[in-house]
Scaffold this motif. Structure first.
Motif, PDB file in Angstrom:
ATOM      1  N   LEU A  86      27.893  35.582  38.247  1.00 53.59           N
ATOM      2  CA  LEU A  86      27.315  36.973  38.441  1.00 53.59           C
ATOM      3  C   LEU A  86      28.233  37.581  37.429  1.00 53.59           C
ATOM      4  O   LEU A  86      27.563  38.773  37.549  1.00 53.59           O
ATOM      5  CB  LEU A  86      27.969  37.034  40.025  1.00 53.59           C
ATOM      6  N   ALA A  87      29.221  37.175  36.921  1.00 53.50           N
ATOM      7  CA  ALA A  87      29.987  38.264  35.527  1.00 53.50           C
ATOM      8  C   ALA A  87      28.593  37.827  34.603  1.00 53.50           C
ATOM      9  O   ALA A  87      28.797  39.357  33.840  1.00 53.50           O
ATOM     10  CB  ALA A  87      31.440  37.184  35.199  1.00 53.50           C
ATOM     11  N   MET A 138      42.169  40.588  37.167  1.00 56.10           N
ATOM     12  CA  MET A 138      40.917  40.861  37.439  1.00 56.10           C
ATOM     13  C   MET A 138      40.753  42.312  36.713  1.00 56.10           C
ATOM     14  O   MET A 138      40.514  42.796  38.164  1.00 56.10           O
ATOM     15  CB  MET A 138      40.091  39.903  36.747  1.00 56.10           C
ATOM     16  N   THR A 139      40.676  43.247  35.470  1.00 57.24           N
ATOM     17  CA  THR A 139      40.474  44.400  35.730  1.00 57.24           C
ATOM     18  C   THR A 139      38.633  44.132  35.579  1.00 57.24           C
ATOM     19  O   THR A 139      38.030  43.460  34.694  1.00 57.24           O
ATOM     20  CB  THR A 139      41.001  44.917  35.014  1.00 57.24           C
ATOM     21  N   ASN A 140      38.174  45.471  35.429  1.00 59.93           N
ATOM     22  CA  ASN A 140      36.851  45.677  34.632  1.00 59.93           C
ATOM     23  C   ASN A 140      36.977  46.697  34.110  1.00 59.93           C
ATOM     24  O   ASN A 140      37.132  48.113  34.855  1.00 59.93           O
ATOM     25  CB  ASN A 140      36.442  44.738  35.509  1.00 59.93           C
ATOM     26  N   CYS A 141      35.822  47.499  33.823  1.00 63.62           N
ATOM     27  CA  CYS A 141      35.671  48.554  33.493  1.00 63.62           C
ATOM     28  C   CYS A 141      33.830  48.886  34.099  1.00 63.62           C
ATOM     29  O   CYS A 141      33.077  49.451  33.403  1.00 63.62           O
ATOM     30  CB  CYS A 141      35.204  48.675  31.426  1.00 63.62           C
ATOM     31  N   MET A 142      33.345  48.683  34.975  1.00 66.13           N
ATOM     32  CA  MET A 142      32.333  48.247  35.730  1.00 66.13           C
ATOM     33  C   MET A 142      31.911  49.995  36.028  1.00 66.13           C
ATOM     34  O   MET A 142      30.073  50.280  35.833  1.00 66.13           O
ATOM     35  CB  MET A 142      31.976  47.270  36.411  1.00 66.13           C
ATOM     36  N   LYS A 143      32.570  50.468  36.269  1.00 64.22           N
ATOM     37  CA  LYS A 143      32.014  52.048  37.159  1.00 64.22           C
ATOM     38  C   LYS A 143      32.071  52.692  36.283  1.00 64.22           C
ATOM     39  O   LYS A 143      30.460  53.167  35.911  1.00 64.22           O
ATOM     40  CB  LYS A 143      33.510  52.172  38.220  1.00 64.22           C
ATOM     41  N   VAL A 144      32.832  53.377  35.483  1.00 62.03           N
ATOM     42  CA  VAL A 144      32.326  53.023  33.552  1.00 62.03           C
ATOM     43  C   VAL A 144      31.142  53.474  32.866  1.00 62.03           C
ATOM     44  O   VAL A 144      30.054  53.683  32.948  1.00 62.03           O
ATOM     45  CB  VAL A 144      33.719  53.373  32.948  1.00 62.03           C
ATOM     46  N   ARG A 147      25.196  45.987  47.678  1.00 65.55           N
ATOM     47  CA  ARG A 147      25.978  47.253  47.178  1.00 65.55           C
ATOM     48  C   ARG A 147      27.235  46.939  47.678  1.00 65.55           C
ATOM     49  O   ARG A 147      28.142  47.030  46.590  1.00 65.55           O
ATOM     50  CB  ARG A 147      25.677  48.436  47.733  1.00 65.55           C
ATOM     51  N   GLN A 148      27.640  46.186  48.789  1.00 67.62           N
ATOM     52  CA  GLN A 148      28.944  46.113  49.264  1.00 67.62           C
ATOM     53  C   GLN A 148      30.180  45.427  48.159  1.00 67.62           C
ATOM     54  O   GLN A 148      31.056  45.236  47.386  1.00 67.62           O
ATOM     55  CB  GLN A 148      28.629  45.475  50.267  1.00 67.62           C
ATOM     56  N   THR A 149      28.839  44.404  47.443  1.00 69.89           N
ATOM     57  CA  THR A 149      29.390  43.482  46.273  1.00 69.89           C
ATOM     58  C   THR A 149      29.926  44.090  44.898  1.00 69.89           C
ATOM     59  O   THR A 149      31.128  43.910  44.533  1.00 69.89           O
ATOM     60  CB  THR A 149      28.172  42.257  45.983  1.00 69.89           C
ATOM     61  N   ILE A 150      29.461  45.103  44.658  1.00 70.89           N
ATOM     62  CA  ILE A 150      29.306  45.425  43.893  1.00 70.89           C
ATOM     63  C   ILE A 150      30.366  47.118  43.863  1.00 70.89           C
ATOM     64  O   ILE A 150      31.619  46.841  42.585  1.00 70.89           O
ATOM     65  CB  ILE A 150      28.434  46.760  43.056  1.00 70.89           C
ATOM     66  N   HIS A 151      30.800  47.065  45.299  1.00 74.37           N
ATOM     67  CA  HIS A 151      32.308  48.244  45.296  1.00 74.37           C
ATOM     68  C   HIS A 151      33.058  47.043  45.333  1.00 74.37           C
ATOM     69  O   HIS A 151      34.291  48.051  45.206  1.00 74.37           O
ATOM     70  CB  HIS A 151      31.705  48.328  47.030  1.00 74.37           C
ATOM     71  N   ALA A 152      32.983  46.793  45.796  1.00 75.76           N
ATOM     72  CA  ALA A 152      34.361  45.334  45.800  1.00 75.76           C
ATOM     73  C   ALA A 152      34.932  45.020  44.448  1.00 75.76           C
ATOM     74  O   ALA A 152      35.832  44.735  44.938  1.00 75.76           O
ATOM     75  CB  ALA A 152      33.890  44.224  46.510  1.00 75.76           C
ATOM     76  N   ILE A 153      33.759  44.306  43.817  1.00 74.48           N
ATOM     77  CA  ILE A 153      33.909  44.612  42.349  1.00 74.48           C
ATOM     78  C   ILE A 153      35.014  45.054  41.636  1.00 74.48           C
ATOM     79  O   ILE A 153      36.023  45.280  40.959  1.00 74.48           O
ATOM     80  CB  ILE A 153      32.435  43.794  41.814  1.00 74.48           C
ATOM     81  N   ASN A 161      36.459  47.713  42.907  1.00 72.74           N
ATOM     82  CA  ASN A 161      37.433  47.673  43.174  1.00 72.74           C
ATOM     83  C   ASN A 161      38.785  46.770  43.551  1.00 72.74           C
ATOM     84  O   ASN A 161      39.695  46.947  44.576  1.00 72.74           O
ATOM     85  CB  ASN A 161      37.381  48.851  45.282  1.00 72.74           C
ATOM     86  N   LYS A 162      38.583  45.995  42.875  1.00 68.26           N
ATOM     87  CA  LYS A 162      39.168  44.821  42.046  1.00 68.26           C
ATOM     88  C   LYS A 162      39.885  44.312  43.876  1.00 68.26           C
ATOM     89  O   LYS A 162      40.915  43.130  43.668  1.00 68.26           O
ATOM     90  CB  LYS A 162      40.284  45.082  41.810  1.00 68.26           C
ATOM     91  N   LYS A 163      38.805  44.124  44.290  1.00 62.04           N
ATOM     92  CA  LYS A 163      38.598  43.001  45.909  1.00 62.04           C
ATOM     93  C   LYS A 163      38.117  41.905  46.020  1.00 62.04           C
ATOM     94  O   LYS A 163      38.057  41.761  47.028  1.00 62.04           O
ATOM     95  CB  LYS A 163      38.284  44.114  47.244  1.00 62.04           C
ATOM     96  N   PHE A 164      37.383  41.798  44.786  1.00 61.50           N
ATOM     97  CA  PHE A 164      36.539  40.294  44.644  1.00 61.50           C
ATOM     98  C   PHE A 164      35.861  40.420  43.709  1.00 61.50           C
ATOM     99  O   PHE A 164      36.125  40.839  42.200  1.00 61.50           O
ATOM    100  CB  PHE A 164      35.933  40.815  45.084  1.00 61.50           C
ATOM    101  N   VAL A 165      36.511  39.204  42.558  1.00 59.57           N
ATOM    102  CA  VAL A 165      36.411  38.304  41.463  1.00 59.57           C
ATOM    103  C   VAL A 165      34.891  37.972  41.642  1.00 59.57           C
ATOM    104  O   VAL A 165      34.833  36.574  42.189  1.00 59.57           O
ATOM    105  CB  VAL A 165      37.128  37.651  41.289  1.00 59.57           C
TER     106      VAL A 165
END
Length: 66
Positions: free
Chosen positions: A44-45, A1-7, A27-33, A35-39
């Protein structure tokens, strides 16, 4: 799954910590999402999409093979 959260987070002038606080995660959860390390869970989505004023389907997209 990809996302455009950072943008989208940057477009709203939010730090990872700011967005995390809005949706009730670390904050670590946001970082992981980002960077595609956590879905994220469906709940939450939806919270993230609401915080970034986007439909879930625009914030998160399935990749081939998901």
């Amino acid at each position: 799954m990809t996302n455009c959260m950072k943008v989208e987070r940057a477009r709203h002038n939010l730090s990872q910590g700011d967005l995390a606080e809005k949706v009730g995660v670390s904050r670590q959860t946001i970082h992981a999402i980002e960077n595609k390390k956590f879905v994220p869970s469906a709940v939450l989505a939806f919270k993230l999409a609401a915080a970034l004023q986007l439909p879930v389907a625009e914030l998160f997209q399935l990749e081939e093979g998901d």
